[in-house]
Design a protein around this motif. Sequence first.
Motif, PDB file in Angstrom:
ATOM      1  N   ARG A 190       5.173  -0.209  -7.752  1.00 39.04           N
ATOM      2  CA  ARG A 190       4.992   1.242  -7.682  1.00 39.04           C
ATOM      3  C   ARG A 190       3.506   1.592  -7.549  1.00 39.04           C
ATOM      4  N   CYS A 191       3.299   2.803  -7.056  1.00 44.78           N
ATOM      5  CA  CYS A 191       1.938   3.258  -6.773  1.00 44.78           C
ATOM      6  C   CYS A 191       1.087   3.272  -8.045  1.00 44.78           C
ATOM      7  N   ASN A 192      -0.107   2.739  -7.957  1.00 48.52           N
ATOM      8  CA  ASN A 192      -1.006   2.735  -9.117  1.00 48.52           C
ATOM      9  C   ASN A 192      -1.492   4.131  -9.488  1.00 48.52           C
ATOM     10  N   ASN A 193      -1.250   5.093  -8.597  1.00 50.45           N
ATOM     11  CA  ASN A 193      -1.629   6.480  -8.896  1.00 50.45           C
ATOM     12  C   ASN A 193      -0.477   7.281  -9.494  1.00 50.45           C
ATOM     13  N   LYS A 194       0.604   6.605  -9.831  1.00 52.12           N
ATOM     14  CA  LYS A 194       1.788   7.334 -10.305  1.00 52.12           C
ATOM     15  C   LYS A 194       1.466   8.189 -11.539  1.00 52.12           C
TER      16      LYS A 194
ATOM     17  N   ILE B  22       0.844  -1.199   0.000  1.00 51.65           N
ATOM     18  CA  ILE B  22       0.000   0.000   0.000  1.00 51.65           C
ATOM     19  C   ILE B  22       0.882   1.253   0.000  1.00 51.65           C
ATOM     20  N   CYS B  23       0.442   2.258  -0.737  1.00 50.98           N
ATOM     21  CA  CYS B  23       1.183   3.511  -0.815  1.00 50.98           C
ATOM     22  C   CYS B  23       1.011   4.323   0.479  1.00 50.98           C
ATOM     23  N   GLY B  24       2.147   4.697   1.070  1.00 53.43           N
ATOM     24  CA  GLY B  24       2.112   5.487   2.297  1.00 53.43           C
ATOM     25  C   GLY B  24       1.729   6.937   2.051  1.00 53.43           C
ATOM     26  N   TYR B  25       1.782   7.362   0.778  1.00 40.29           N
ATOM     27  CA  TYR B  25       1.438   8.740   0.436  1.00 40.29           C
ATOM     28  C   TYR B  25      -0.051   8.923   0.168  1.00 40.29           C
ATOM     29  N   CYS B  26      -0.569   8.092  -0.728  1.00 48.05           N
ATOM     30  CA  CYS B  26      -1.949   8.346  -1.178  1.00 48.05           C
ATOM     31  C   CYS B  26      -2.927   7.224  -0.810  1.00 48.05           C
ATOM     32  N   GLY B  27      -2.411   6.131  -0.246  1.00 48.33           N
ATOM     33  CA  GLY B  27      -3.313   5.062   0.191  1.00 48.33           C
ATOM     34  C   GLY B  27      -3.808   4.152  -0.921  1.00 48.33           C
TER      35      GLY B  27
ATOM     36  N   GLY C 285       0.814  12.874 -10.797  1.00 50.62           N
ATOM     37  CA  GLY C 285       0.440  11.647 -10.084  1.00 50.62           C
ATOM     38  C   GLY C 285       1.121  11.576  -8.732  1.00 50.62           C
ATOM     39  N   CYS C 286       0.947  10.464  -8.068  1.00 46.33           N
ATOM     40  CA  CYS C 286       1.550  10.260  -6.750  1.00 46.33           C
ATOM     41  C   CYS C 286       3.072  10.231  -6.873  1.00 46.33           C
ATOM     42  N   GLU C 287       3.739  10.885  -5.925  1.00 45.35           N
ATOM     43  CA  GLU C 287       5.197  11.001  -6.020  1.00 45.35           C
ATOM     44  C   GLU C 287       5.971   9.989  -5.189  1.00 45.35           C
ATOM     45  N   ASN C 288       5.264   9.063  -4.625  1.00 47.43           N
ATOM     46  CA  ASN C 288       5.960   8.012  -3.876  1.00 47.43           C
ATOM     47  C   ASN C 288       6.881   7.242  -4.832  1.00 47.43           C
ATOM     48  N   LYS C 289       8.057   6.875  -4.342  1.00 43.91           N
ATOM     49  CA  LYS C 289       9.006   6.155  -5.199  1.00 43.91           C
ATOM     50  C   LYS C 289       8.650   4.669  -5.281  1.00 43.91           C
TER      51      LYS C 289
HETATM   52 ZN   LIG Z   1       0.574   6.775  -4.052  1.00 45.79          ZN
END
Ligand SMILES: [Zn+2]
Length: 190
Positions: free
Chosen positions: A79-83, A53-58, A91-95
């Motif tokens: 990688r985040c599906n919201n990238k 799970i993405c810690g940035y956007c959930g 999009g989401c900036e989580n690496k």
């Molecule tokens: Zn994310």
Amino acid sequence: MYYVEESHPAIIDKDMWQAVQLELERRKAFAKKYGIKKIYYATVKNPFAGRVICGYCGSVFGRKVWNSTDERLRRVIWRCNNKYKVKGKKGCENKHIDDKVLYQAFVNTFNAILENKAYFMEKWKEGLKSDNALVRYKSKQFIEILKNAKPIEKFDMDLFFSIVEKMVVFDGKKIIVGLLDGTEIEVGIE
Ligand SMILES: [Zn+2]
């Protein structure tokens, strides 16, 4: 001559039945919360599906294979599906995170639990007295697993599926591993 009555071995006890219902509800709520369409798609080859799970956007992380003509450079990453969510929008900036890191994070998590065995055993013994059938069931299962466990060096699929609900990833630097009893364990990554 006595007539032997047929036995009914298929009857599961009430506690078990309740635990199963609560587990199904938990999975449904989990899938809904993180926008996961298929909660059961994790497999032996792909144990992290629907659990990272993405810690940035959930959002949930998806698996990608980075191919190379050189086999040694082939990598599996998550990688985040919201990238790249909407065209023109950021999009989401989580690496992304390497899947080797996820395997190692589980090994570290399990060994950290063992190092704090007394604490966890105490917690799960309390869990045995819970009003919630699923908490009682998981507590019992966790105690069984931990009782005679030894530190692990390699990823263990059965252990992973028995104890981990999710791995929440932050920038490839930190993972918070959520266990099925609600415990959260933070794992740092070098
Ligand atoms: Zn994310």
